[in-house]
Design a protein around this motif. Structure first.
Motif, PDB file in Angstrom:
ATOM      1  N   ASP A  91       0.853  -1.196   0.000  1.00  0.00           N
ATOM      2  CA  ASP A  91       0.000   0.000   0.000  1.00  0.00           C
ATOM      3  C   ASP A  91       0.888   1.246   0.000  1.00  0.00           C
ATOM      4  O   ASP A  91       1.445   1.637   1.026  1.00  0.00           O
ATOM      5  CB  ASP A  91      -0.893  -0.031   1.238  1.00  0.00           C
ATOM      6  CG  ASP A  91      -1.977   1.037   1.213  1.00  0.00           C
ATOM      7  OD1 ASP A  91      -1.872   1.973   0.400  1.00  0.00           O
ATOM      8  OD2 ASP A  91      -2.922   0.934   2.006  1.00  0.00           O
ATOM      9  N   THR A  94       0.709   4.305   2.581  1.00  0.00           N
ATOM     10  CA  THR A  94       1.206   4.261   3.962  1.00  0.00           C
ATOM     11  C   THR A  94       2.587   4.896   4.086  1.00  0.00           C
ATOM     12  O   THR A  94       3.058   5.143   5.202  1.00  0.00           O
ATOM     13  CB  THR A  94       1.280   2.813   4.465  1.00  0.00           C
ATOM     14  OG1 THR A  94       2.201   2.076   3.643  1.00  0.00           O
ATOM     15  CG2 THR A  94      -0.075   2.156   4.433  1.00  0.00           C
ATOM     16  N   ARG A 104      -3.595  -0.363   8.213  1.00  0.00           N
ATOM     17  CA  ARG A 104      -4.303  -0.492   6.940  1.00  0.00           C
ATOM     18  C   ARG A 104      -4.314  -1.954   6.477  1.00  0.00           C
ATOM     19  O   ARG A 104      -5.293  -2.400   5.866  1.00  0.00           O
ATOM     20  CB  ARG A 104      -3.669   0.424   5.898  1.00  0.00           C
ATOM     21  CG  ARG A 104      -4.010   1.900   6.126  1.00  0.00           C
ATOM     22  CD  ARG A 104      -3.216   2.805   5.200  1.00  0.00           C
ATOM     23  NE  ARG A 104      -3.602   2.639   3.816  1.00  0.00           N
ATOM     24  CZ  ARG A 104      -4.479   3.408   3.173  1.00  0.00           C
ATOM     25  NH1 ARG A 104      -5.103   4.382   3.817  1.00  0.00           N
ATOM     26  NH2 ARG A 104      -4.743   3.212   1.899  1.00  0.00           N
ATOM     27  N   SER A 107      -7.145  -3.600   8.281  1.00  0.00           N
ATOM     28  CA  SER A 107      -8.439  -3.239   7.691  1.00  0.00           C
ATOM     29  C   SER A 107      -8.677  -4.017   6.400  1.00  0.00           C
ATOM     30  O   SER A 107      -9.783  -4.509   6.156  1.00  0.00           O
ATOM     31  CB  SER A 107      -8.495  -1.734   7.421  1.00  0.00           C
ATOM     32  OG  SER A 107      -8.408  -1.001   8.630  1.00  0.00           O
ATOM     33  N   ARG A 108      -7.642  -4.122   5.552  1.00  0.00           N
ATOM     34  CA  ARG A 108      -7.791  -4.872   4.308  1.00  0.00           C
ATOM     35  C   ARG A 108      -8.059  -6.344   4.583  1.00  0.00           C
ATOM     36  O   ARG A 108      -8.890  -6.978   3.919  1.00  0.00           O
ATOM     37  CB  ARG A 108      -6.542  -4.716   3.429  1.00  0.00           C
ATOM     38  CG  ARG A 108      -6.357  -3.328   2.851  1.00  0.00           C
ATOM     39  CD  ARG A 108      -5.368  -3.342   1.685  1.00  0.00           C
ATOM     40  NE  ARG A 108      -4.111  -3.994   2.027  1.00  0.00           N
ATOM     41  CZ  ARG A 108      -3.090  -3.390   2.607  1.00  0.00           C
ATOM     42  NH1 ARG A 108      -3.180  -2.110   2.953  1.00  0.00           N
ATOM     43  NH2 ARG A 108      -1.977  -4.049   2.857  1.00  0.00           N
TER      44      ARG A 108
END
Length: 260
Positions: A91, A94, A104, A107-108
Motif C-alpha cells: 500500500d 502508507t 491499513r 483493515s484490508r
C-alpha cells in the motif's frame, strides 16, 4: 438468448488469461445466463481491475474486483485470488509509517475475509475451499506485514481468526481432517496467486502450509507434502531445488506450469 450471445460471454471470460488471472473452470460458468445478455459489461470490468492494479491502488482494484465478481458469483477461485491480492497488497499510501501500514493491512484483511465469507452462499461445491482460504489468510497476512500480529490482538490474534473459520468448516463440512486441509489446499491456492501475478503471496501461502504440516495426523504423509512444498517454494524463490518428486506428483499439478 442466442447461442451466439452465450458463446461471446464465455469467450470474454477467457480473456481473463490476458490479465494474468486464473480463468474460471467450465463447470463454474453455470451462472453465465445471468450476465450473458449484457456481454459488453464484462470486458470493461476486467479492464477496470487491471487499470487499478497497474496504478498501485489496492482499494480501487478491490472495488473493481468486487464489481466484476458480481458478474461471476460462482467463481470461488476468483474470490480467493482477488481477496488475497487485496489483503496482501503493498500500500503506497502508507509511506514509511510502519504503524499506518499495519493498521491499513488489518483493515484490508478483515474486509477481504468478510467478502469471502459473503461469497460462500453462491460457492456451491467450492464452499469448503473458500473456508480453507479464509482460514489460511490471517496467518499468511502476518507473515507479509510487520506489525500486523500486534494489530490483530484486538481481534483475538491471527490464530484465533484462523480457528474461527476452521470451526465453521468442521461444523458445516464435518471431517476429522478439516484442520489438515490447510496443508493440502496450499497447492491450488498458491497456483491461483501465481496466476494472478502475486509470487510473494504464493510464497507466503507455501510458508504457512509448510509450518502447518505439523497438523497432519499421518506424519509420513505430512513429511511428503512438507518436502515437496519446500522444494516448490525454493524453486519459486529462485533457489536450487530438486523438483523431480513434485513434478511427478499429480497432486501438485496446479503448480507444475510455474516450475518448468
Amino acid at each position: 438468448m442466442t447461442a451466439t450471445t452465450v458463446a461471446f460471454g464465455v469467450a470474454v471470460v477467457g480473456a481473463a488469461g490476458a490479465l494474468g488471472l486464473l480463468q474460471p473452470a467450465a463447470a463454474d460458468l453455470a451462472a453465465a445466463t445471468q450476465w450473458a445478455a449484457r456481454p459488453l459489461v464484462l470486458p470493461f470490468a476486467w479492464r477496470g481491475v487491471r487499470a487499478a492494479e497497474r496504478a498501485g491502488d489496492p482499494g480501487e482494484a478491490f472495488a473493481r474486483a468486487r464489481h466484476l465478481m458480481r458478474l461471476l458469483p460462482q467463481w470461488a477461485d476468483g474470490f480467493a485470488a482477488f481477496a488475497y491480492r487485496f489483503a496482501l497488497a503493498a500500500d503506497a499510501a502508507t509511506g514509511d509509517d510502519p504503524a499506518l501500514r499495519a493498521e491499513r493491512a488489518r483493515s484490508r484483511l478483515l474486509l477481504a475475509m468478510a467478502w469471502m465469507d459473503g461469497a460462500r452462499a453462491d460457492a456451491g461445491r467450492h464452499a469448503p475451499g473458500l473456508l480453507q482460504a479464509l482460514a489460511f489468510l490471517p496467518e499468511v497476512a502476518v507473515r507479509t506485514t510487520p506489525g500486523l500480529t500486534a494489530r490483530l490482538r484486538a481481534d483475538g490474534g491471527a490464530a484465533a481468526l484462523t480457528d474461527r473459520w476452521l470451526a465453521v468448516a468442521e461444523q458445516q463440512f464435518p471431517s476429522d481432517a478439516a484442520r489438515e486441509q490447510r496443508t493440502f489446499y496450499a497447492a491450488p491456492l498458491a497456483a491461483n496467486l501465481l496466476a494472478a501475478g502475486d509470487r510473494d503471496g504464493a510464497l507466503a501461502v507455501l510458508d504457512t502450509a509448510i509450518a502447518r504440516s505439523r497438523d497432519v495426523a499421518d506424519q509420513e504423509l505430512a513429511a511428503t507434502w512438507r518436502d515437496r512444498l519446500t522444494a516448490i517454494r525454493r524453486a519459486l524463490a529462485g533457489e536450487p531445488a530438486d523438483l523431480r518428486a513434485a513434478l511427478a506428483d499429480p497432486r501438485f499439478a496446479a503448480l507444475h506450469p510455474y516450475l518448468r
